[in-house]
Design a protein around this motif. Structure first.
Motif, PDB file in Angstrom:
ATOM      1  N   ASP A  12      -1.486   5.214  -1.141  1.00 44.38           N
ATOM      2  CA  ASP A  12      -3.082   4.359  -1.496  1.00 44.38           C
ATOM      3  C   ASP A  12      -2.856   4.568   0.351  1.00 44.38           C
ATOM      4  N   ARG A  36      -5.353   2.915   2.770  1.00 44.57           N
ATOM      5  CA  ARG A  36      -4.707   1.729   3.067  1.00 44.57           C
ATOM      6  C   ARG A  36      -3.728   1.761   4.010  1.00 44.57           C
ATOM      7  N   ALA A  81       0.648  -1.010  -0.172  1.00 47.75           N
ATOM      8  CA  ALA A  81       0.057  -0.124   0.354  1.00 47.75           C
ATOM      9  C   ALA A  81       0.465   1.075   0.142  1.00 47.75           C
ATOM     10  N   VAL A 120     -11.765  -1.623   4.853  1.00 48.73           N
ATOM     11  CA  VAL A 120     -10.197  -2.273   4.744  1.00 48.73           C
ATOM     12  C   VAL A 120      -9.573  -3.546   5.771  1.00 48.73           C
TER      13      VAL A 120
END
Length: 150
Positions: free
Chosen positions: A20, A23, A15, A88
């Motif tokens: 990201d 995340r 991630a 998540v």
């Protein structure tokens, strides 16, 4: 090292490389909670996969409750963020039981324990929670047991 914890660390690295933000932030919080759990108590220890799952369930519940609180206060942006974080965390949890499966499981436990009324709720809850093994929230299980015993 627990497989699940190693998977969390690997996914965090992925991630971070993929930039990201959601995340990355969520996995960092989860890993911090796992680390805190490892050093709590009298001496530090390595958590098993089951213990890591318990931490993940607790973190998912925190996100769900925070989302409800933010939504109730009219802070939709923060509520959406909490729901996204819960999503998540949920990817690492076992699939949740559907309503029909939970109803059948509770009915089976009631039959096996010979429960006949609300006075037997504790006995049924203990057996049902072992059967469910984290695939449904305790509140859902308790509501179903109450419905079937009542």
């Amino acid at each position: 090292m627990a497989e699940l914890k190693e998977r969390l660390r690997t996914d965090l690295t992925t991630a971070m490389k993929g930039r990201d933000e959601l995340r990355t932030a969520t996995l960092r919080m989860v890993l911090a909670a796992v680390s805190a759990e490892e050093v709590s108590g009298k001496e530090a220890r390595e958590l098993s996969d089951d213990e890591v799952l318990a931490v993940l369930r607790r973190e998912a519940k925190k996100r769900r409750e925070a989302a409800e609180a933010f939504a109730g206060a009219g802070r939709t942006e923060q509520a959406e963020r909490e729901r996204a974080e819960e999503g998540v965390v949920a990817t690492y949890l076992p699939a949740q039981l559907g309503d029909a499966d939970l109803t059948a499981l509770v009915a089976d436990v009631i039959t096996r324990t010979g429960a006949s009324g609300m006075k037997d709720m504790g006995k049924v809850m203990g057996a049902a929670n072992q059967e469910v093994a984290g695939r449904a929230e305790g509140g859902r299980v308790a509501a179903e047991v109450r419905r079937q015993l009542g």
